[in-house]
Design an enzyme around this catalytic site. Structure first.
Site, mmCIF file in Angstrom:
data_model
loop_
_atom_site.group_PDB
_atom_site.id
_atom_site.type_symbol
_atom_site.label_atom_id
_atom_site.label_comp_id
_atom_site.label_asym_id
_atom_site.label_seq_id
_atom_site.Cartn_x
_atom_site.Cartn_y
_atom_site.Cartn_z
ATOM 1 N N SER A 170 -6.819 17.396 37.874
ATOM 2 C CA SER A 170 -7.938 16.474 38.018
ATOM 3 C C SER A 170 -7.618 15.396 39.067
ATOM 4 C CB SER A 170 -8.293 15.868 36.653
ATOM 5 O OG SER A 170 -9.506 15.176 36.709
ATOM 6 N N MET A 171 -7.573 14.127 38.690
ATOM 7 C CA MET A 171 -7.184 13.109 39.661
ATOM 8 C C MET A 171 -5.738 13.293 40.101
ATOM 9 S SD MET A 171 -9.032 9.505 38.991
ATOM 10 C CE MET A 171 -10.818 9.379 39.057
ATOM 11 N N TRP A 195 -9.885 16.504 41.665
ATOM 12 C CA TRP A 195 -10.988 15.567 41.867
ATOM 13 C C TRP A 195 -10.573 14.585 42.948
ATOM 14 C CZ3 TRP A 195 -12.153 10.510 42.220
ATOM 15 C CH2 TRP A 195 -13.482 10.099 42.009
ATOM 16 N N ASP A 216 -16.506 24.082 35.516
ATOM 17 C CA ASP A 216 -16.056 22.688 35.555
ATOM 18 C C ASP A 216 -17.250 21.778 35.832
ATOM 19 O OD1 ASP A 216 -14.902 20.204 36.160
ATOM 20 O OD2 ASP A 216 -13.188 21.092 37.172
ATOM 21 N N HIS A 248 -13.203 22.156 33.097
ATOM 22 C CA HIS A 248 -12.307 21.243 33.814
ATOM 23 C C HIS A 248 -10.946 21.131 33.152
ATOM 24 C CE1 HIS A 248 -11.285 17.876 36.412
ATOM 25 N NE2 HIS A 248 -10.980 17.130 35.354
#
Length: 299
Positions: A170-171, A195, A216, A248
């Protein structure tokens, strides 16, 4: 390998050596003081010849140990856990730093630590300075963790500091793109459901495998993974794996297609081990795979 020689000097040199050795063997020659098996092997190959069964097993061929890293003993990131092969008989290992996602702790994806380490890597799974850190901060923390791992950690003598990689969810996946962009000497990056508000990575030169989930809804592949992949130049070597029906949060549970492809990518580019080329080209298929694209590096 199409990456610039200035960013991957040891891997390029290793390939040149291997090609020279192969030429000697093809001509029926023998190098003084070397066996045929030694001539055929790359200098960073670790472990037995790979098979699908080995890559899909819950653990690879190396026994591993782990140790916690206190946030009080490091700077630049929030501590974490190191996983490493217990054997030193095959020489030093490549290393990878992995970041969790937004609001998450390392424990959310910690299965990746021993899984990857058991294939012959030193892994540091990091805790971030804040659960709310954005990708640029997570990228800097991944690099700080690699610096700690290679310069000050108790396992630093087990690591080849020229063979390093980053990954994250993700991040943290967006952070791995940031880290690879700012440190082109890295050998590989593996963003998982990444992300990032930055959609263009045309400056990236590090071999990058992006793994996304078809379903996602947090970082939809159409607005994150796919444009990230498309923007990376083919000369960097890149691949995109999309998991069928995955959300996700697919990295937060044991996921065999993710582990298999991630290990193969790290082996191919961190260890320059062309035995793993077969798992990248043509790549994975089956009911769990929605899509796979790759620039397909030349062995």
């Amino acid at each position: 390998m199409s990456s610039p020689t200035t960013t991957r000097p040891r891997s390029v040199a290793a390939r040149a050596t291997r090609f020279a050795l192969a030429a000697v063997l093809a001509a029926g020659g023998v190098l003084a003081g070397s066996s045929g098996a030694a001539q055929a092997a790359g200098p960073y190959e670790r472990g037995p010849a790979p098979t699908t069964a080995i890559l899909e097993a819950s653990r690879g061929p190396f026994a591993t140990a782990s140790q916690s890293v206190s946030s009080l003993s490091v700077t630049g990131f929030g501590g974490g856990v190191i996983y490493y092969p217990t054997s030193t008989s095959e020489g030093t290992f490549g290393a990878i730093a992995i970041s969790p996602g937004y609001t998450a702790a390392w424990s959310s994806i910690s299965w990746l630590g021993p899984r990857i380490a058991s294939h012959g890597f030193v892994v540091i799974g990091i805790e971030t300075n804040s659960r709310l850190d954005q990708p640029d901060s997570r990228g800097r923390q991944l690099l700080a963790a690699l610096d700690y791992l290679t310069e000050r950690s108790s396992v630093r003598t087990r690591i080849d500091s020229s063979r390093l990689a980053v990954a994250g969810h993700s991040m943290g996946g967006g952070g791995s793109l940031e880290a690879a962009s700012s440190r082109p000497s890295l050998q590989a990056a593996v963003p998982l459901a990444p992300w990032n508000l930055d959609k263009s990575w045309s400056e990236l030169r590090v071999p990058t495998l992006i793994i996304g989930g078809e379903s996602d809804s947090v970082a939809p592949v159409s607005s994150h993974s796919v444009p990230f992949y498309n923007s990376i130049p083919a000369s960097a070597e890149k691949a995109y794996l999309e998991l069928n029906g995955a959300s996700h949060f697919f990295p937060q549970t044991t996921n065999t297609p993710t582990a298999r492809q991630m290990v193969a990518w790290l082996k191919r580019f961190v260890d320059d081990d062309t035995r793993y080329e077969q798992f990248l080209c043509p790549g994975p298929s089956g009911s769990q795979i929605q899509e796979y694209r790759n620039t397909c590096p030349s062995a």
